[in-house]
Design an enzyme around this catalytic site. Structure first.
Site, short mmCIF file in Angstrom:
data_model
loop_
_atom_site.label_atom_id
_atom_site.label_comp_id
_atom_site.label_asym_id
_atom_site.label_seq_id
_atom_site.Cartn_x
_atom_site.Cartn_y
_atom_site.Cartn_z
N HIS A 93 0.84 -1.19 -0.11
CA HIS A 93 -0.03 -0.12 -0.03
C HIS A 93 0.74 1.29 0.08
O HIS A 93 0.24 2.38 0.51
CB HIS A 93 -1.01 -0.09 1.05
N SER B 270 -5.24 -7.14 0.13
CA SER B 270 -5.74 -5.82 1.05
C SER B 270 -7.04 -6.56 1.87
O SER B 270 -7.18 -7.62 2.26
CB SER B 270 -5.99 -4.74 0.26
N GLU C 176 0.47 -9.69 6.41
CA GLU C 176 1.10 -8.60 5.74
C GLU C 176 2.18 -9.29 5.46
O GLU C 176 3.38 -9.95 6.35
CB GLU C 176 1.30 -7.42 6.64
#
Length: 393
Positions: free
Chosen positions: A58, A282, A340
């Site tokens: 991101h 995401s 992540e």
């Protein structure tokens, strides 16, 4: 501008320690390139390299609006597969169905008053013959959303042809997506004998919730459900999407002349499976994570992208561009970092091999049908029966 971008990352990144990176040293390393910039694109490249040092999802670089590429001249599209014919004309091979009440899903050849079908020939566009044209779409240049006249006939001849006025669209992506989802749903229906429903979630934002609500309410009566998270582009945190799928059945109501109906009115208590792949990220990472967390069913496919340091906004740059900064990172309920950089792994790994897809197969989807049919065989759904009404003494 370069130093401001460096400061934004420094001040808004979720970890003040910058993931262990010597941030002042990074400023000095890439600052040596700044005097050699020749355009805003060069700055974009430098900022992308700077943000990449954090190894976090991101981190996006966006140029200012007035620095956008040259204005696009949109060609027109008909929402159809157009193929060259040996006659020299062009033929409609397939028309994609749409939902013509919304502009983003409008299919020009299916609109009211337009008479065209797969197999018909398009002999001319705005009076210009298509015969011998090297590229059919050359005749639709700069005609998106403008009314054009097509000369159409069931045979490659002008005798008996009729004119049709249509308004081409700029993009066919939504129509092709709509057709892909429809084909998947039909395949699931065929393979399961109508017992399993199918819902694709393109993202966890507006479009994904639209597809979930539309699909869930119409298919909540199916014995099992497949939730397809593949290619999910993310968006919002999908807790409410999971809540809809995980609603508990509270009770039934008996009424004269109809089957017992539940509270909530739309609830699905049967087995479920979720399809995942590397292009889901995401919110597309979070959805299967929550799906597994709530015990809704197996995850089938390949590991997801692994991008769950989310965005909550940060200041723009002075020229109107921006460098998005990940501000909050996923922790599991035990207080450990998760997802992540690693993604969400499947319970059953299935690779959608290109050669199988080219043959018309969908390995992940077909595996999900197989798994759910086995579950239904082991634990068939038992319909509630209304007992005799109590009789007063």
């Amino acid at each position: 501008e370069y130093v401001d971008a460096w400061r934004i990352l420094r001040d808004w990144f979720y970890d003040p320690g910058m993931n262990g990176v010597d941030w002042p040293a990074m400023r000095d390393r890439y600052a040596r390139l700044v005097p050699h910039m020749a355009s805003r694109s060069d700055l974009d490249f430098i900022l992308g390299e700077l943000g990449g040092e954090l190894s976090a999802g991101h981190v996006y670089v966006e140029r200012p609006a007035d620095e956008s590429p040259a204005k696009r001249i949109s060609g027109g599209l008909l929402g159809a597969e157009i193929e060259a014919d040996p006659s020299g004309y062009f033929r409609i091979a397939k028309i994609y169905p749409g939902e013509n009440w919304q502009e983003d899903f409008r299919s020009p050849l299916t609109e009211p008053g337009v008479h065209a079908a797969a197999g018909d020939y398009i002999l001319a566009v705005d009076g210009q013959t298509t015969k011998g044209v090297d590229n059919f779409y050359r005749l639709l240049e700069n005609k998106a959303k403008r009314v054009v006249t097509l000369l159409v006939n069931g045979s490659p001849a002008t005798a008996g042809a009729h004119e049709e006025r249509v308004r081409p669209i700029e993009r066919e992506q939504n129509l092709r997506y709509f057709d892909w989802v429809r084909a998947n749903r039909e395949k699931v229906t065929r393979l399961s004998g109508g017992r399993i429903g199918y819902i694709h979630l393109p993202n966890t934002a507006v479009e994904g919730n639209r597809e979930l609500f539309r699909g869930f309410y119409s298919q909540s009566g199916k014995e099992a459900l497949i939730l397809d998270d593949r290619y999910n582009g993310g968006g919002f945190i999908p807790d409410r999407m999971i809540n809809l799928l995980n609603r508990p059945l509270l009770n039934y109501w008996a009424s004269r002349g109809i089957e017992p109906y539940p509270t909530p009115n739309f609830v699905h208590a049967g087995p479920k499976a979720c399809l995942i792949n590397h292009s889901a990220g995401s919110g597309g990472d979070a959805f299967p994570y929550y799906f597994r967390k709530m015990g809704l069913g197996p995850l089938i496919g390949t590991r997801t992208w692994g991008g769950l340091i989310g965005l909550s906004g940060n200041p723009p740059l002075l020229d109107g561009g921006s460098l998005s900064t990940p501000a909050f990172r996923f922790l599991d309920t035990e207080g450990k970092w998760d997802v992540e950089g690693v993604g969400v792994a499947p319970d059953i790994e299935v690779i959608d091999r290109p050669d199988e897809v080219a043959k018309g197969h969908d390995p992940s989807l077909e595996k999900a049908v197989e798994v759910l049919m086995e579950q239904l065989q082991k634990n068939p759904r038992v319909k509630v029966k209304v007992p005799p009404a109590p009789k007063l003494p």
